[in-house]
Each structure stands twice: as C-alpha cells, then as structure tokens.
Design an enzyme around this catalytic site. Sequence first.
Site: not given
Length: 197
Positions: A62, A88, A104-106, A139-140
């Site tokens: 990674r 990812r 980010n969209t979740h 970071a999570g």
Amino acid sequence: MTRQRLVVLASGTGSLFNALVQAQDSLGADVVALVVDAPVPAMDIAQAAGISVHVVPMTTDRNVWDSQMRATLDALDPDLVISAGFMRVIGAQVLEAFEGRIINTHPALLPLFPGAHAVRDALAAGVKVTGASVHFVDAGVDTGPVISQSVISVVPGDDENSLHERIKTAERSMIVDVVRDVVAGKVRYDDGKVVTL
Ligand code: GAR
C-alpha cells in the site's frame, strides 16, 4: 481571480464526478483531472468532457500505491481533491501533502455505517432513516470532520440499489454545494475541525 483546480478520485460509475463536471461554471473552479484505481465507467465521462484521466492501480504494498498517488496528485497541483465514490483509503503520504484539502462523500449519516458497504449495513441494521455525509478526510476510515449531511428515509420495499440511488441523488447536489462553499472560502478545515464563515 485564478480559477481553482479540482481533482476528482473515483472507482465506479462516476455520477458524482459527472455532477461536478456539469457544475464547473458555477463552482468558480475547473475539474482538471480524474484519478481512478482501475479502468472504470467514470473514465468515459472524463474522456467525453476532455478531462485527463490518470489510473493508479492498487499495488501489493500500500505504501507504494500511496507514493504513486502522491506523485500523481503533486503533478496535478490541485487546490482541492474530491473523493467521489473512491473505494480506497487515502494514504499517509497523500494526507501529509493535502490535509485539509481532501473531501469525501459517503452514503450514510456518519459516524454511522463507515466503510465500503454503508447502504447495505444501514438496511441490515433496520434504520428508518439514513443519508449521506460530506467530510474532510483524515487518517481514519470515514472519520474526518463532517461538513454537510442529507437525511434520506428508508421506505418499505427498499433494497440496497433503490436506497443507494436515492442517496446518490442527494449526494450529487450536496457535493456540488460543499465544493462551491470550499472554493469560495466559506468552509475550511482547521486543526481537525470544520470552520464555517
Ligand atoms: C456514492 O454513493 C459515494 O458516496 C460512494 O460511492 C457512490 C459513488 O457513486 N462512496 C463510498 O461508498 C465510499 N466509501 P457514483 O459512482 O455514481 O459516483
């Protein structure tokens, strides 16, 4: 004023990416590139719009992938990186360079149902409402500070696909609105928190 440079990361059909491409004029920013982790349908949208595509496949190690992502993004010199259906986890080297400039969209109401199967997990839990969240990346996994959320009802007969499609309808307008606010400086990241003017 110079228009800001947006780089979008995607792993799927790219309907959120397409919403950003269609909204470019109203964003005061240009989508300058699409970065994908494999050949995916989102690439067709980019090619039709004349937007460059960069494929950075996952590697066994990674850290190697992270450094390739970092080099790709460094070369693209984005003001903002938007993870829109990118499946990812962003690595430490990318975060180090772009912390506070990655969103980010979740497809869930974070902190509920983080991870790769948010819609399935919400249905399995039997919730009556779920939704979507746009957040700065830390970071999570889906843990960064939330900028905006939309609530979507679960209706009788919903399956993963029908519920996800309704969530994505809300996500498409929410990601455009959030990017507009970040580009305009109305929303920013400061020391792990969202600051709204
Ligand atoms: C969106 O629902 C996005 O939130 C989700 O993938 C979908 C992409 O749709 N992302 C994740 O689940 C990340 N954990 P699209 O390919 O039609 O743009």
